[in-house]
Design a protein around this motif. Structure first.
Motif, short mmCIF file in Angstrom:
data_model
loop_
_atom_site.label_atom_id
_atom_site.label_comp_id
_atom_site.label_asym_id
_atom_site.label_seq_id
_atom_site.Cartn_x
_atom_site.Cartn_y
_atom_site.Cartn_z
N ARG A 362 0.84 -1.20 0.00
CA ARG A 362 0.00 0.00 0.00
C ARG A 362 0.87 1.24 0.00
O ARG A 362 0.56 2.22 -0.69
CB ARG A 362 -0.93 -0.02 1.22
CG ARG A 362 -1.97 -1.14 1.15
CD ARG A 362 -2.93 -1.12 2.32
NE ARG A 362 -3.91 -2.19 2.19
CZ ARG A 362 -4.22 -3.04 3.16
NH1 ARG A 362 -3.63 -2.93 4.35
NH2 ARG A 362 -5.11 -3.99 2.96
N VAL A 363 1.92 1.22 0.77
CA VAL A 363 2.93 2.28 0.74
C VAL A 363 4.27 1.61 0.44
O VAL A 363 4.79 0.87 1.26
CB VAL A 363 2.98 3.06 2.08
CG1 VAL A 363 4.16 4.00 2.10
CG2 VAL A 363 1.68 3.82 2.30
N ASP A 364 4.79 1.88 -0.74
CA ASP A 364 6.04 1.25 -1.16
C ASP A 364 7.26 2.04 -0.75
O ASP A 364 8.34 1.47 -0.57
CB ASP A 364 6.03 1.08 -2.69
CG ASP A 364 4.82 0.28 -3.16
OD1 ASP A 364 4.77 -0.93 -2.90
OD2 ASP A 364 3.92 0.88 -3.79
N VAL A 365 7.12 3.37 -0.65
CA VAL A 365 8.25 4.23 -0.29
C VAL A 365 7.80 5.18 0.82
O VAL A 365 6.81 5.89 0.65
CB VAL A 365 8.75 5.04 -1.50
CG1 VAL A 365 9.87 5.99 -1.08
CG2 VAL A 365 9.23 4.11 -2.61
N LYS A 366 8.52 5.16 1.93
CA LYS A 366 8.27 6.11 3.02
C LYS A 366 9.45 7.07 3.08
O LYS A 366 10.59 6.64 3.18
CB LYS A 366 8.12 5.38 4.36
CG LYS A 366 7.01 4.34 4.38
CD LYS A 366 7.02 3.56 5.68
CE LYS A 366 6.03 2.40 5.64
NZ LYS A 366 6.09 1.58 6.87
N GLN A 367 9.15 8.35 3.04
CA GLN A 367 10.22 9.34 3.01
C GLN A 367 9.98 10.41 4.06
O GLN A 367 8.94 11.08 4.06
CB GLN A 367 10.32 9.98 1.63
CG GLN A 367 11.43 11.01 1.51
CD GLN A 367 12.78 10.42 1.80
OE1 GLN A 367 13.23 9.49 1.11
NE2 GLN A 367 13.47 10.94 2.82
N PHE A 368 10.95 10.56 4.95
CA PHE A 368 10.88 11.60 5.97
C PHE A 368 11.40 12.91 5.37
O PHE A 368 12.47 12.97 4.77
CB PHE A 368 11.72 11.21 7.18
CG PHE A 368 11.82 12.30 8.21
CD1 PHE A 368 10.75 12.63 9.01
CD2 PHE A 368 13.02 13.00 8.38
CE1 PHE A 368 10.84 13.63 9.97
CE2 PHE A 368 13.12 14.00 9.33
CZ PHE A 368 12.02 14.33 10.12
N ILE A 369 10.63 13.98 5.54
CA ILE A 369 11.03 15.32 5.11
C ILE A 369 11.01 16.20 6.35
O ILE A 369 9.94 16.57 6.84
CB ILE A 369 10.11 15.87 4.01
CG1 ILE A 369 10.19 14.96 2.78
CG2 ILE A 369 10.48 17.30 3.63
CD1 ILE A 369 9.31 15.39 1.63
N GLY A 370 12.19 16.49 6.85
CA GLY A 370 12.28 17.17 8.14
C GLY A 370 12.69 18.63 8.03
O GLY A 370 12.61 19.25 6.96
N TYR A 371 13.13 19.15 9.17
CA TYR A 371 13.56 20.55 9.22
C TYR A 371 14.79 20.77 8.35
O TYR A 371 15.50 19.82 8.00
CB TYR A 371 13.84 20.93 10.67
CG TYR A 371 12.61 20.96 11.55
CD1 TYR A 371 11.62 21.92 11.35
CD2 TYR A 371 12.44 20.04 12.59
CE1 TYR A 371 10.49 21.95 12.15
CE2 TYR A 371 11.32 20.06 13.39
CZ TYR A 371 10.34 21.02 13.17
OH TYR A 371 9.21 21.05 13.96
#
Length: 437
Positions: A362-371
């Motif tokens: 369902r979610v193939d790529v998880k990407q954190f976008i931080g400060y």
């Protein structure tokens, strides 16, 4: 004994019959009535014969094309017809819209004309075409406008002329949208509609994320778009899901807009908190999503919480959308889910999401976008002040890092807007500005 009377039978001769009919002929009332009946019968036969001949002519020697206003080609065809009618059309309708002038970026008013309701004639490639625009009393639930039908008729036996017309109308419409990103939203009728006017495509480099994030995401999507055969040969559903998570104001939505422009896709925004959104309607929207578009589910945590939270507090989400988590999961990868689809979810609180929603598949790529990091701060400074020595951007980044605080891209961009044309002023005033946070 009395005698019974014997009835006398009258014998009418042929000469008497002839005189009787002659008298009827000489009767003016009878003659007039018989004549009217004959004329009426003749006219009725003539009318039926004309109608039959017209129907036969239509079936044997004409071809027709009918387009309803719900179809995407309806507006394209109307505008294209108006360009061929030119000055011959006496009855036209107008649509007013606003667009930016490419020279000074100011908003200007423009008018788009189209044939009004009624019958129009125009010539295309030596063929006369009859165009009839009909407006119904029924209202389209998506647009709120009356349902319309456009019927095109011409002499001939082949429909090639209509196919050619539609291709030209499409090409003309797409040329007007060249360099634009279309934004769609889910209408009340269970279908998609344009939201606002086409937006100028955002340059990919205008969104500055941490090193490698933007390029890796772009390359992953481009690889997906050219790998349909690979997916089908291995029996893997051809769809891709992404989750962008992190603090607010760090560029998640801006990056999606720039990404869509780079891969030449439009954006279809789906609000899961819509109170009219049900499981069935969600499935219809996913199935009818505009081609070459990214389905965007923003702030997905606001629509659903973890099932553990609901279990501990059953009333936590009462009053929200009637959409269920199970309905969303089925729409994402159920039996009836569509193929060739790109879904991007965003959230500020990834820990609030149910594990079933963000599992692989369902979610193939998880990407954190931080400060903003040091690298981001320097590159943002160089983007705003491209003709400035890189040593100034390095010094600016050092000042912000020295404050030992977290700053979002939106905060830094807001500061740059106060010093649009003066990098030295930005460097001198950054301490006093960011110390407020």
């Amino acid at each position: 004994m009395a005698l019974k009377p014997v009835p006398v039978q009258a014998d009418i001769s042929l000469s008497d019959k002839a005189s009787f009919f002659d008298s009827l002929k000489e009767n003016p009332y009878f003659s007039a009535g018989f004549g009217l009946v004959g004329i009426g019968a003749g006219l009725s036969l003539l009318k039926r014969g004309t109608a039959f001949s017209y129907t036969l002519l239509q079936k044997r020697f004409t071809v027709s094309l009918e387009i309803v206003s719900r179809d995407k080609s309806y507006d394209w065809t109307l505008k294209w017809i108006n360009s061929h009618l030119k000055q011959r059309a006496r009855h036209i309708s107008v649509e007013t819209f606003f667009q930016k002038n490419d020279k000074n970026q100011r908003v200007a008013t423009s008018f788009s004309f189209a044939p009004s309701v009624g019958v129009h004639f125009f010539k295309y490639k030596s063929n006369w075409i009859r165009a009839e625009r009909v407006r119904e009393t029924m209202v389209d639930r998506n647009t709120g406008s009356p349902v319309e039908t456009l019927k095109l008729t011409t002499l001939g036996t082949k429909t090639d002329i209509f196919q050619d017309m539609l291709l030209q109308a499409r090409q003309s419409a797409l040329s007007e949208q060249s360099g634009k990103t279309l934004i769609y939203h889910a209408g009340l009728g269970g279908d998609w509609g344009l939201f606002g006017w086409p937006k100028d495509k955002r340059p990919f480099k205008s969104v500055v994320l941490d090193d490698g994030i933007a390029e890796n995401m772009k390359n992953d999507i481009l690889d997906f778009l050219k790998s349909s055969k690979w997916y089908y040969e291995r029996g893997i559903p051809y769809r891709r899901g992404y989750l962008l998570y992190g603090p607010p104001g760090c560029g998640k939505t801006s990056f999606i807009t720039a990404l869509a422009a780079t891969i030449e896709h439009d954006i279809a925004i789906l609000n899961l908190s819509d109170r009219g959104l049900t499981d069935d309607r969600l499935n219809v929207l996913f199935a009818r999503a505009p081609l070459n578009s990214i389905i965007l589910l923003e702030d997905i945590d606001a629509a659903f919480g973890s099932r553990d939270i609901v279990k501990n507090n059953p009333t936590a989400y009462q009053g929200f959308s009637p959409l269920t988590l199970s309905g969303l999961l089925n729409a994402l990868d159920g039996v009836a889910s569509s193929e060739g689809r790109i879904v991007i979810m965003t959230t500020n609180y990834v820990d609030r999401l149910d594990p079933a929603l963000i599992r692989p598949g369902r979610v193939d790529v998880k990407q954190f976008i931080g400060y903003a990091t040091r690298s981001q701060i320097e590159r943002m400074f160089n983007n705003f002040y491209p003709n400035t020595h890189h040593g100034i951007s390095h010094e600016f980044a050092n000042k912000l890092i020295a404050l030992n605080r977290n700053f979002s891209s939106a905060q830094i961009q807001g500061f740059f807007m106060l010093h649009k044309n003066d990098p030295n002023s930005a460097l001198q005033n950054c301490d006093s500005y960011f110390n407020k946070f």
